[in-house]
Design a protein around this motif. Structure first.
Motif, mmCIF file in Angstrom:
data_model
loop_
_atom_site.group_PDB
_atom_site.id
_atom_site.type_symbol
_atom_site.label_atom_id
_atom_site.label_comp_id
_atom_site.label_asym_id
_atom_site.label_seq_id
_atom_site.Cartn_x
_atom_site.Cartn_y
_atom_site.Cartn_z
ATOM 1 N N TRP D 124 0.780 -1.183 -0.114
ATOM 2 C CA TRP D 124 -0.068 -0.081 0.182
ATOM 3 C C TRP D 124 0.641 1.355 0.090
ATOM 4 C CZ3 TRP D 124 -2.672 -1.930 5.339
ATOM 5 C CH2 TRP D 124 -4.251 -2.741 4.844
ATOM 6 N N ILE D 125 2.082 1.452 0.980
ATOM 7 C CA ILE D 125 2.619 2.456 1.082
ATOM 8 C C ILE D 125 3.565 2.612 -0.520
ATOM 9 C CG2 ILE D 125 4.621 3.294 2.417
ATOM 10 C CD1 ILE D 125 4.060 1.868 4.599
ATOM 11 N N GLU D 126 3.839 1.189 -1.233
ATOM 12 C CA GLU D 126 4.316 1.925 -2.601
ATOM 13 C C GLU D 126 3.747 2.068 -2.728
ATOM 14 O OE1 GLU D 126 7.330 -0.289 -2.698
ATOM 15 O OE2 GLU D 126 8.933 0.062 -4.232
ATOM 16 N N ALA D 127 2.152 1.675 -2.892
ATOM 17 C CA ALA D 127 1.515 2.509 -4.142
ATOM 18 C C ALA D 127 0.992 3.749 -4.019
ATOM 19 C CB ALA D 127 0.347 1.774 -4.256
ATOM 20 N N LEU D 128 0.655 4.103 -2.688
ATOM 21 C CA LEU D 128 0.151 5.235 -2.668
ATOM 22 C C LEU D 128 1.254 6.604 -2.797
ATOM 23 C CD1 LEU D 128 -1.089 5.725 1.072
ATOM 24 C CD2 LEU D 128 -2.266 6.414 -0.998
ATOM 25 N N TRP D 129 2.884 6.314 -2.405
ATOM 26 C CA TRP D 129 3.425 7.497 -2.125
ATOM 27 C C TRP D 129 5.107 6.851 -2.861
ATOM 28 C CZ3 TRP D 129 3.294 6.330 3.387
ATOM 29 C CH2 TRP D 129 1.973 7.237 4.143
ATOM 30 N N GLY D 130 4.808 5.089 -3.533
ATOM 31 C CA GLY D 130 5.637 5.244 -4.818
ATOM 32 C C GLY D 130 7.081 5.494 -3.657
ATOM 33 N N VAL D 131 6.997 4.481 -2.811
ATOM 34 C CA VAL D 131 8.779 4.549 -2.350
ATOM 35 C C VAL D 131 8.175 3.490 -0.733
ATOM 36 C CG1 VAL D 131 9.705 7.082 -2.740
ATOM 37 C CG2 VAL D 131 8.474 6.465 -0.161
ATOM 38 N N SER D 132 8.867 3.117 -0.738
ATOM 39 C CA SER D 132 8.774 2.354 0.473
ATOM 40 C C SER D 132 9.730 2.644 1.760
ATOM 41 C CB SER D 132 10.318 0.965 -0.327
ATOM 42 O OG SER D 132 10.496 0.003 1.229
ATOM 43 N N LEU D 133 8.984 2.575 2.395
ATOM 44 C CA LEU D 133 9.922 3.102 3.929
ATOM 45 C C LEU D 133 11.194 2.143 4.660
ATOM 46 C CD1 LEU D 133 6.439 2.905 6.411
ATOM 47 C CD2 LEU D 133 7.798 5.074 5.265
ATOM 48 N N PHE D 135 15.054 1.488 4.800
ATOM 49 C CA PHE D 135 16.136 1.206 3.864
ATOM 50 C C PHE D 135 16.030 2.700 3.996
ATOM 51 C CE2 PHE D 135 14.789 -3.274 2.565
ATOM 52 C CZ PHE D 135 15.516 -3.588 3.955
ATOM 53 N N SER D 136 15.505 3.030 4.485
ATOM 54 C CA SER D 136 15.313 4.966 4.335
ATOM 55 C C SER D 136 15.371 5.423 5.843
ATOM 56 C CB SER D 136 14.210 4.907 3.877
ATOM 57 O OG SER D 136 13.481 4.991 4.716
ATOM 58 N N THR D 137 16.225 6.439 6.018
ATOM 59 C CA THR D 137 16.434 7.578 6.912
ATOM 60 C C THR D 137 14.763 7.245 7.971
ATOM 61 O OG1 THR D 137 18.181 8.693 6.310
ATOM 62 C CG2 THR D 137 16.994 9.675 8.241
ATOM 63 N N THR D 138 13.358 7.743 7.062
ATOM 64 C CA THR D 138 12.477 7.337 7.584
ATOM 65 C C THR D 138 12.578 6.076 8.692
ATOM 66 O OG1 THR D 138 11.751 8.078 5.325
ATOM 67 C CG2 THR D 138 9.887 7.680 7.414
ATOM 68 N N ALA D 139 13.041 5.308 7.302
ATOM 69 C CA ALA D 139 12.611 3.187 8.477
ATOM 70 C C ALA D 139 13.989 3.796 9.893
ATOM 71 C CB ALA D 139 13.677 2.455 7.863
ATOM 72 N N VAL D 140 15.217 4.469 9.857
ATOM 73 C CA VAL D 140 15.627 4.536 10.991
ATOM 74 C C VAL D 140 14.819 5.684 11.829
ATOM 75 C CG1 VAL D 140 17.096 5.625 12.678
ATOM 76 C CG2 VAL D 140 17.909 5.084 9.991
ATOM 77 N N VAL D 141 14.322 6.426 12.377
ATOM 78 C CA VAL D 141 13.179 6.922 12.741
ATOM 79 C C VAL D 141 11.851 6.599 13.352
ATOM 80 C CG1 VAL D 141 11.352 9.901 12.689
ATOM 81 C CG2 VAL D 141 13.611 9.384 11.304
ATOM 82 N N LEU D 142 11.204 5.784 12.532
ATOM 83 C CA LEU D 142 10.574 4.547 12.619
ATOM 84 C C LEU D 142 10.543 3.535 13.442
ATOM 85 C CD1 LEU D 142 8.069 3.247 9.774
ATOM 86 C CD2 LEU D 142 7.613 4.921 11.945
ATOM 87 N N ALA D 143 12.444 2.839 13.496
ATOM 88 C CA ALA D 143 12.384 1.474 14.299
ATOM 89 C C ALA D 143 12.945 3.065 15.545
ATOM 90 C CB ALA D 143 13.804 1.327 13.624
ATOM 91 N N GLN D 144 13.760 3.898 15.827
ATOM 92 C CA GLN D 144 13.928 4.566 16.946
ATOM 93 C C GLN D 144 12.402 4.548 17.559
ATOM 94 O OE1 GLN D 144 16.440 7.471 15.584
ATOM 95 N NE2 GLN D 144 18.032 6.328 15.907
ATOM 96 N N ALA D 145 11.470 5.197 16.927
ATOM 97 C CA ALA D 145 10.163 5.270 17.891
ATOM 98 C C ALA D 145 9.632 4.302 18.323
ATOM 99 C CB ALA D 145 9.257 5.779 16.836
ATOM 100 N N PHE D 146 9.433 2.929 17.722
ATOM 101 C CA PHE D 146 8.874 1.974 18.366
ATOM 102 C C PHE D 146 9.220 1.519 19.103
ATOM 103 C CE2 PHE D 146 9.088 -2.933 17.941
ATOM 104 C CZ PHE D 146 7.507 -3.342 18.238
ATOM 105 N N VAL D 147 11.128 1.063 19.667
ATOM 106 C CA VAL D 147 11.675 1.282 20.667
ATOM 107 C C VAL D 147 11.647 1.995 21.612
ATOM 108 C CG1 VAL D 147 13.417 -0.487 20.055
ATOM 109 C CG2 VAL D 147 13.823 1.464 19.827
ATOM 110 N N ALA D 148 11.247 3.639 21.868
ATOM 111 C CA ALA D 148 11.408 4.133 22.711
ATOM 112 C C ALA D 148 9.798 4.407 22.843
ATOM 113 C CB ALA D 148 11.830 5.802 21.811
#
Ligand SMILES: Nc1ncnc2c1ncn2[C@@H]1O[C@H](COP(=O)(O)OP(=O)(O)OP(=O)(O)O)[C@@H](O)[C@H]1O
Ligand SMILES: Nc1ncnc2c1ncn2[C@@H]1O[C@H](COP(=O)(O)OP(=O)(O)OP(=O)(O)O)[C@@H](O)[C@H]1O
Ligand SMILES: [Mg+2]
Ligand SMILES: [Mg+2]
Lengths: 240, 271, 248, 271, 248
Positions: D124-133, D135-148
């Protein structure tokens, strides 16, 4: 590989390489000489991590063009998902006994491991699997103080003097001042194979560039560099 | 001392609901994704293997031990910080928070440097007790305590600070000494924060991986806790990934059970 | 015989300064009155040890409590204080609140709780033992706080507006109870109150503070009969016509 | 509303001092051991290398971003939990605490399963925004948010619960609606807990390693945060171990500076 | 004209039940008296919406506030309550506390603060604007709380023992201030007090509650002149000899 490079004025093709952590230093050099030899290709970046981490990431869509694994099992899981071209074995590695500086446990052979405080990799992980095989071949029974999940943890314990000996790959000890390495008898019989493959994702030109990198690593220039860091020559053996 | 109302009419504003749901989704959806990838055919055998059960029991035992250690050391530390002059407290608090920032693996190396055979402290311990800490269950407990203690200290300290000074003063004028004020007034009033701190601490302890791996090693039954078992399985490639997921689910289920069973961890348990 | 309790000190709070000098014999009850903000609560806080004094000295039976570089913590002064905010412990029920002082003095739990039950009867709240403060009315809380202070049996007692939130009957009952206790135990006491009746019925001596300084002091009825400031006049005017309170 | 005393005489009991010192020692001595093993000759070049500085700047940027995300999602979530009926709150709190228990690496796998190529959400995300979350800096932020996020939610929730209902009631009778009660009364009163929660959250985020490594990968400048750089250096064996220690010290020093600069994080900053 | 405010409800709290029926016209002031624990605070809490009613109904100007399945939250009732505990916001200074209600009603910040400054003058505390509640004396806090409740300009006002902790002069001043404000704004008001003087000076009607039930009601002076219970008799006895208070 065919030299059908694009005109130099154009943007170089960028490929991303994922390589096992143990290849870190060797691949640093390989990247330089590859890019010098192939100005139309840029490697950006090389990601280093455990092979199984990298395999999981590739299976989940990581934008990676070349996968260089430290074992054949992880390569196979990616291959079975239909994501790779035919892998090529580009290096081998054998085990070495690592002892702290000065060798306080007076370890000289595999047999001495039975009486020293020894750490091994866990049998589930590649270096542990190989260690079991080596010890079995030599009929030495070792009760390890700990079965670490990776080479780094083994080396940390040996370097800190907590363990009197550990079994790791020869390339891991090369250049580590905190430890000394001993080459055990029978090391040559237990060989770890490093396969690399271009991934069949992205544009055709990228896939071709990836394949050129794999061929470079498995070919002459790559082999020279790998040898400098203690890797064994590419043995045309059946992988298992 | 305001009367507890039946309904104060001060519910959360509606505007809070959407971000709250997003937050919950961020925490829960990955877990659901994890469950959905479990390989049900091998799950049962994975979670009932001797190695899994050994690791789980070791995790629970060491988690309990390190939480106890954290309470014994952390509550007094929180108390001292809460009662220090502002500047000292500020510095102490920053010091306590620092290990939080350290990647646990580095924490493990630091512990190894401190207690290892090559250090003075390690030599003393070996001379005193004739044993080395590394590779022992004690090392696991120490590693867990090292990473979990900051959580306990900081959240307990926060609630100690807000637990009314007025009540402590009244207690003192009634003749209660410091110990009685502490045990009969301060700590009971800070109880919600204390319970929350203990929970955070326990959760962090049984989830601890990096420091344990470096400092204590990975000996099944002795130092191989659940996270280490999971990591080892994960590194095993092939079917390893599935059994890593299975073990994670076992850990999660256990954690949920433990958390739900902490009855004290409820609003209004005290006030 | 020495007065036992001697205080002569100054407390400075930002721009506000309060200065007082007083002494209390065994069994003596002192009333402290003054307009809102005059410094009454500040004085008793300082005597209880909740606040440092900036100059002077406080001593009890020959021991220096504060001053001369000494600052004894509250629990080592054995001076009870029922503060302007009663601060009942919210996590303890009415009985445990009252038993607190006795427990602090080392009394066994059962005995302290039994004592607390007696006090609950005396303040007209039998059966409220298991109620938390939040389950009591304002006046009920005030009475429990008074009982708590009395039950602790301090060497000296200070009560800061002890009868607020009480209806006339309950206030009269509590005043009688306090009078009775003080007569029985001969505890030195300071009573802060805005009610002239409280002063007349409870105290021997009256000190009036305005703006941090003593403006008038002496026998209660004497002071009220000869008011020297507008404030004292206003206070005296509230006394029932027949200024002839039945003592004891 | 008790008057802030000059000295309440209710300092921590002496008996608390010894365990407090032990606790502090457990936290600080390993750090000292770490510092003492630093190789001073190479330290400067290690910490000023482009890779180190890139990683540090990425860590600070992603740590800030994920902390912001956690505040935006976590404060409302804490609020909803604090205002839910006891049973619901109990369940929600357990749910929020669960990710704490998960070894971060498994958290990373779970995030990959959720957002990765093989999942519906990822598609869905890829279809919506044309990018994958991933392996990107966004993914780093998400991972940090998930644990914190759990740390933020649980400590804020605790302080929201204890921040006097009486004041909120008074505000309501003065005509203040939910939003005004929240922003002008509830949150200011809960400020100490909020600040502590934000600190815990930030510290956990910039120390995060496992989930980031799996979910975001280890690309210098894009997803290689300090902990990953440390890990990478550490894996390099030989001199790598020294530069790992050097990088850790850089991270520690930065953390101490950031923590000390949070002025609001002081006792009595509000009350 | 309809009475505007109508309440007839029951609140149950464990074993304690309080039941009341009352109505208030525009500008009418009602005094509520009763012994400690009678249920006075419970009644005003329920009317303010801090507490659910168990039966009956409360309505204001035709809108049902509670009952018939409705429970309007406090901020939508526009009924001000100065509770028995003043609950000044500890993080706001005196001025911001007083300005709070006006800000809630949408007044601009500067205007609300200016208004608050005026109120500080009227309660005799000019210059205390920047003080936090912890830096005020008990009586000063009580006055700020009264000003805060008045400054909010509610449709209806309830004050629970508004003059505790005040000396006689300050109490008289505040009573005059309140009387003046109520005359000016014609706000319906309920005053809870233990002082007969407050009832006489402020209220038109008096309701006396004992044990949760109304025991006497009517014109203030009428009720006090013909007490029907011991409690009312005791209250009436406290009035100054000349029962001839100057109204308005
Ligand atoms: N949670 C509760 N459970 C049982 N009884 C309660 C509870 N809360 C209050 N009560 C009782 O309700 C009665 C009424 O309380 P309320 O506060 O309304 O009294 P009040 O008339 O305001 O008294 P005061 O003049 O002392 O303030 C009291 O007797 C009190 O003990
Ligand atoms: N932190 C402070 N800074 C400045 N002034 C203060 C501070 N705290 C209290 N005060 C002032 O000190 C004075 C004395 O306060 P105190 O509480 O002793 O008065 P009080 O006589 O008990 O009055 P009340 O009868 O209203 O309780 C007051 O005018 C008050 O405003
Ligand atoms: Mg006072
Ligand atoms: Mg009441």
């Amino acid at each position: 590989a065919p030299q059908e490079s694009a005109p130099p004025s154009e943007e170089p093709t960028v490929i991303t390489v994922a390589a096992a952590a143990s290849l870190q230093r060797a691949f640093g050099d390989i990247q330089q000489s590859f890019e010098k030899a192939n100005p139309d290709i840029r490697i950006e970046p090389i990601l280093y991590d455990g092979s199984s981490t990298l395999a999981t990431q590739i299976l989940e869509g990581a934008p990676i063009n070349v996968f260089a694994s430290a074992d054949t099992r992880n390569m196979r899981s990616v291959q079975e998902a239909g994501l790779t071209a035919e892998p090529r074995i580009f290096a081998t590695n054998t085990l070495a006994i690592a002892v702290p500086k000065g060798n306080p446990g007076h370890v000289t052979s595999l047999a001495d491991l039975a009486n020293a405080t020894t750490v091994l990799c866990a049998p589930q992980v590649p270096c542990g699997h190989a260690a079991q095989e080596l010890l079995r071949n030599a009929s030495v029974k070792v009760t390890p103080a700990s079965m670490e999940q990776n080479v780094t943890a083994v080396l940390a314990k040996v370097a800190a003097g907590e363990a009197e000996a550990g079994l790791v790959y020869a390339t891991d000890v090369a250049g580590d001042d905190a430890v000394e390495s001993i080459r055990p008898d029978g090391a040559d019989e237990v060989v770890n194979y490093y396969p690399a493959a271009a991934l069949t994702v992205g544009e055709q030109s990228t896939q071709e560039a990836a394949q050129r990198f794999v061929d470079f690593v498995a070919g002459g220039p790559g082999q020279q560099i790998l040898a400098r860091y203690g890797f064994g020559a590419r043995a045309e053996s059946s992988e298992n | 001392m305001a009367r507890v109302p039946v309904d104060v009419g001060t519910r959360a504003p509606v505007i809070a609901v959407l971000p709250a749901l997003l937050g919950l989704a961020l925490l829960v959806l990955p877990l659901i994704a994890l469950v959905s990838r479990a390989s049900w055919s091998t799950l049962l055998s994975d979670v009932t293997s001797k190695q899994a059960l050994d690791a789980l029991s070791l995790s629970l035992r060491t988690g309990l031990a390190s939480t106890t250690l954290c309470v014994l050391l952390g509550v007094p530390l929180a108390l001292v910080i809460a009662r220090s002059p502002a500047r000292v407290a500020h510095l102490l608090r920053a010091l306590v928070a620092v290990p939080l920032v350290l990647p646990p693996m580095v924490g493990g190396v630091a512990l190894l440097f401190l207690f290892g055979r090559s250090s003075q402290v390690g030599a003393w311990i070996e001379a005193l007790w004739g044993v080395s800490l590394t590779f022992s269950t004690t090392a696991v407990v120490l590693a867990q305590a090292f990473v979990a203690l900051p959580f306990l200290v900081l959240s307990v300290e926060g609630s100690l600070r807000s637990a009314g000074a007025g009540y402590e003063q009244s207690a003192a004028t009634l003749g209660a000494g410091r110990w009685m004020v502490l045990t009969r007034v301060t700590l009971p009033l800070a109880a919600p924060g204390l319970v929350a701190g203990v929970i955070l601490c326990f959760a962090r302890a049984i989830g601890e991986f990096g420091a344990t791996a470096l400092f204590a090693g990975n000996a099944p039954g002795v130092t191989q806790t659940m996270p280490l078992a999971i990591y080892t399985a994960f590194n095993g490639a092939g079917t390893g990934r599935e059994s890593a997921v299975a073990l994670s689910l076992l850990l999660l289920a256990t954690a949920i059970l433990v958390l739900l069973s902490v009855r004290a961890w409820r609003p209004g348990a005290l006030k | 015989m020495s007065p036992g309790f001697l205080a002569d000190f100054t407390v400075q709070r930002a721009a506000f300064e309060v200065r007082i000098e007083l002494e209390l014999h065994q069994g003596q009850v002192l009333a402290l009155m003054g307009p809102s903000g005059a410094g009454k609560s500040t004085i008793v806080s300082a005597i209880a040890g909740l606040e440092r004094i900036d100059a002077g000295r406080i001593s009890l039976d020959g021991t220096v409590l504060a001053g001369d570089g000494v600052h004894l913590p509250p629990h080592r002064r054995s001076i009870g204080l029922l503060g302007q905010e009663p601060n009942l412990f919210p996590h303890l029920d009415a009985r445990a609140n009252i038993a607190f002082g006795a427990r602090a003095a080392g009394m066994a739990k059962a005995a302290a709780l039994a004592l607390a039950e007696q006090w609950l009867e005396r303040i007209g709240l039998p059966g409220m033992a298991p109620r938390k403060p939040a389950e009591l009315s304002g006046g009920q809380r005030q009475r429990v706080a008074l009982a708590r202070a009395l039950a602790a049996g301090p060497r000296m007692l200070m009560v800061d507006e002890p009868f607020v939130s009480l209806d006339v009957e309950a206030a009269a009952d509590m005043r009688t109870l306090l009078r009775h206790e003080l007569d029985r135990t001969k505890t030195r006491t300071i009573v802060i109150s805005h009610s002239a009746v409280d002063a007349v019925e409870l105290a021997d001596e009256l000190i009036v503070i305005e703006h941090g300084s003593v403006v008038q002091r002496g026998q209660v009825r004497h002071v009220l009969a000869q008011p020297q400031t507008r404030f004292v006049r206003a206070v005296a005017a509230t006394l029932p016509a027949a200024d002839d309170p039945a003592r004891g």
